[in-house]
Design a protein around this motif. Structure first.
Motif, short mmCIF file in Angstrom:
data_model
loop_
_atom_site.label_atom_id
_atom_site.label_comp_id
_atom_site.label_asym_id
_atom_site.label_seq_id
_atom_site.Cartn_x
_atom_site.Cartn_y
_atom_site.Cartn_z
N LEU A 194 0.83 -1.20 0.00
CA LEU A 194 0.00 0.00 0.00
C LEU A 194 0.87 1.25 0.00
O LEU A 194 1.90 1.32 0.69
CB LEU A 194 -0.92 0.01 1.22
CG LEU A 194 -1.92 -1.14 1.33
CD1 LEU A 194 -2.84 -0.91 2.51
CD2 LEU A 194 -2.73 -1.29 0.05
N ASP A 195 0.46 2.22 -0.79
CA ASP A 195 1.17 3.49 -0.86
C ASP A 195 1.10 4.19 0.50
O ASP A 195 0.04 4.27 1.12
CB ASP A 195 0.53 4.37 -1.93
CG ASP A 195 1.40 5.57 -2.29
OD1 ASP A 195 2.30 5.90 -1.49
OD2 ASP A 195 1.18 6.16 -3.35
N THR A 196 2.24 4.67 0.97
CA THR A 196 2.28 5.36 2.27
C THR A 196 1.64 6.74 2.19
O THR A 196 1.27 7.30 3.23
CB THR A 196 3.71 5.48 2.76
OG1 THR A 196 4.51 6.14 1.77
CG2 THR A 196 4.30 4.09 3.03
N HIS A 197 1.54 7.31 1.00
CA HIS A 197 0.88 8.60 0.85
C HIS A 197 -0.63 8.41 0.98
O HIS A 197 -1.19 7.46 0.43
CB HIS A 197 1.22 9.23 -0.50
CG HIS A 197 2.67 9.55 -0.67
ND1 HIS A 197 3.55 8.70 -1.29
CD2 HIS A 197 3.40 10.62 -0.27
CE1 HIS A 197 4.76 9.23 -1.29
NE2 HIS A 197 4.70 10.39 -0.65
N LYS A 198 -1.25 9.32 1.69
CA LYS A 198 -2.69 9.23 1.94
C LYS A 198 -3.45 10.26 1.12
O LYS A 198 -2.93 11.32 0.78
CB LYS A 198 -2.98 9.41 3.44
CG LYS A 198 -2.44 8.28 4.30
CD LYS A 198 -2.84 8.45 5.74
CE LYS A 198 -2.35 7.29 6.59
NZ LYS A 198 -2.98 6.02 6.21
N LEU A 232 -14.72 9.59 1.78
CA LEU A 232 -14.26 9.02 3.04
C LEU A 232 -14.20 10.09 4.12
O LEU A 232 -13.86 11.25 3.85
CB LEU A 232 -12.88 8.39 2.86
CG LEU A 232 -12.76 7.34 1.74
CD1 LEU A 232 -11.32 6.86 1.63
CD2 LEU A 232 -13.69 6.17 2.01
N GLY A 233 -14.53 9.68 5.33
CA GLY A 233 -14.48 10.61 6.44
C GLY A 233 -13.06 10.96 6.86
O GLY A 233 -12.83 12.01 7.46
N SER A 234 -12.10 10.10 6.56
CA SER A 234 -10.70 10.35 6.88
C SER A 234 -9.85 9.84 5.72
O SER A 234 -10.31 9.04 4.89
CB SER A 234 -10.29 9.66 8.19
OG SER A 234 -10.51 8.26 8.10
N THR A 235 -8.62 10.30 5.65
CA THR A 235 -7.75 9.93 4.55
C THR A 235 -7.36 8.46 4.63
O THR A 235 -7.34 7.86 5.71
CB THR A 235 -6.49 10.80 4.55
OG1 THR A 235 -5.83 10.67 5.82
CG2 THR A 235 -6.84 12.26 4.32
N ALA A 236 -7.03 7.89 3.49
CA ALA A 236 -6.60 6.50 3.40
C ALA A 236 -5.48 6.41 2.38
O ALA A 236 -5.18 7.38 1.67
CB ALA A 236 -7.76 5.59 3.01
N SER A 237 -4.85 5.24 2.32
CA SER A 237 -3.77 5.03 1.35
C SER A 237 -4.28 5.28 -0.06
O SER A 237 -5.40 4.91 -0.41
CB SER A 237 -3.23 3.61 1.48
OG SER A 237 -2.33 3.33 0.42
N LEU A 238 -3.43 5.92 -0.89
CA LEU A 238 -3.83 6.19 -2.27
C LEU A 238 -4.10 4.91 -3.04
O LEU A 238 -4.90 4.89 -3.97
CB LEU A 238 -2.75 7.02 -2.96
CG LEU A 238 -2.74 8.52 -2.64
CD1 LEU A 238 -1.55 9.20 -3.30
CD2 LEU A 238 -4.04 9.17 -3.09
N THR A 239 -3.43 3.83 -2.67
CA THR A 239 -3.69 2.54 -3.32
C THR A 239 -5.14 2.11 -3.08
O THR A 239 -5.82 1.64 -4.00
CB THR A 239 -2.73 1.47 -2.79
OG1 THR A 239 -1.38 1.92 -2.94
CG2 THR A 239 -2.91 0.17 -3.53
#
Length: 399
Positions: A194-198, A232-239
């Motif tokens: 999973l990409d670490t960038h959110k 989404l209510g909060s950020t998640a992985s870009l993947t």
């Protein structure tokens, strides 16, 4: 008044009175059918299923079931628990009143309730309900290894379910659930890190509806596009966000339609459409596209602007409410003084007013004066003074 339970009948026959509290019971209450066991007494009991499995009292600490006019509870000597074997066919040893009682957890898993009876046998793990449960899940783990190998590892246990009745695994994939979990660094289904960038999933929402005309005015079709809506209510992985865009569009549409289900029900002319579904670290605005939409008669709204305006309105309402609270507290101090003021008002005054202001109000109360002005209030103006000055000059010359 609730029917008296079997425990109460037995104790009354032994000579106990409702005013008494026999050992191991709680106070007599008509609402519960008389006496009920204490938690400690239930934990020390041992029960047995019709097929001979042992169950300790902790399985019956979370209330009881009422079915077919019977309270299936420890006080009546017939508490129920879920059959740990999960048979594919109803068990003939079950109580006749429970023959038709079952819960379809899903299509391949059916839970049956078994009525237990109290036993004098000491509790042992061997031959118990707990052992049967552990055996079921041990078998599930073994079958999962085979299921995972059959799919070459491209399945996620968090997004799979096991049918304890059919003894089979079924897998599904919903990346929106992955965004909610947020606990993986490697996705088995996508077979990638999973990409670490959110980021987030953004979409534009087009709404069209008909405004009924009055008199000679015809009906008018209005279209509004709200851009930059967050899923989404909060950020998640870009993947994960990219997987939602690729595989989860149906969930996005369900989410949006659920937000407008009331409007869709009452206004049959309303049409909603999700356009430009995308995954990004942050939303970017296309000014040229906004201008083209406006030129075509489409009203353009940005979700970020609406959210910012809502926050500003909320902040203004809170500030106005705070001013009203302060004014009310000042009136209370002037009316009653500090010594005769209730403790709740003192706490509010100490929280909202400075000590100098409180002392000033106390002195005004002693002198019998009105509320002193805390700060000069400026008159609200719609137009700036620079715009009003020519108008004022013209009025002065005309006068």
């Amino acid at each position: 008044m609730k029917e008296v339970n079997e425990l109460t009948r037995r104790l009354l026959a032994e000579g106990w009175k409702p005013e008494d509290t026999p050992p191991g019971t709680l106070e007599y209450k008509d609402y519960y059918g008389g006496w009920t066991y204490t938690g400690e007494a239930i934990r020390n009991m041992v029960w047995e299923t019709p097929c001979g499995l042992l169950a300790d009292g902790r399985h019956f600490m979370n209330g009881y079931m009422s079915y077919q006019g019977v309270d299936w509870r420890t006080e009546n000597g017939n508490p129920v628990l879920c059959c740990p074997v999960f048979p594919s066919a109803p068990c003939p040893l079950r109580d006749p009143l429970l023959r038709n009682e079952m819960y379809d957890l899903h299509s391949d898993d059916v839970a049956l309730q078994c009525a237990c009876h109290r036993t004098d046998r000491p509790y042992t793990y061997e031959g118990s309900v707990d052992e049967a449960h552990d055996r079921v899940w041990k078998e599930a783990g073994e079958r999962w290894e085979l299921f995972q190998a059959r799919h070459k590892g491209r399945v996620c246990r968090q997004q799979s379910r096991y049918g304890r009745t059919t003894k089979t695994w079924k897998a599904y994939y919903d990346p929106i659930d992955c965004a909610s979990f947020g606990c993986c660094s490697y996705c088995d289904v996508l077979a990638k890190e999973l990409d670490t960038h959110k980021g987030n999933v953004f979409y534009d929402l087009r709404r069209s509806w008909t405004i009924k005309g009055e008199g000679l005015f015809p009906d008018q079709r209005k279209t509004v596009v709200e851009k930059g809506c967050k899923l989404l209510g909060s950020t998640a992985s870009l993947t994960i966000c990219e997987a939602i865009v690729k595989y989860g569009r149906h969930r996005v549409e369900e989410h949006v339609r659920s937000k407008f289900h009331r409007a869709l029900f009452f206004d049959k002319s309303l049409e909603i459409e999700i356009i430009n579904l995308r995954a990004a670290r942050m939303d970017k605005r296309d000014i040229l596209q906004d201008l083209r939409d406006i030129a075509n008669g489409i009203e353009v709204i940005h979700a970020a602007d609406s959210l910012k305006a809502a926050k500003e309105q909320k902040r203004a309402r809170r500030a106005a409410a705070k001013v009203q609270k302060i004014r009310k507290i000042e009136k209370m101090i002037l009316a009653h003084g500090w010594d005769d003021l209730e403790d709740c008002w003192k706490r509010r005054a100490e929280k909202l007013l400075e000590e100098d202001r409180i002392d000033e109000l106390i002195q005004c109360h002693a002198a019998g004066q009105r509320i002193p002005a805390q700060m000069p209030m400026e008159q609200f103006r719609i137009f700036p003074e620079a715009a009003l000055s020519p108008i004022l000059e013209d009025e002065a010359r005309s006068a």
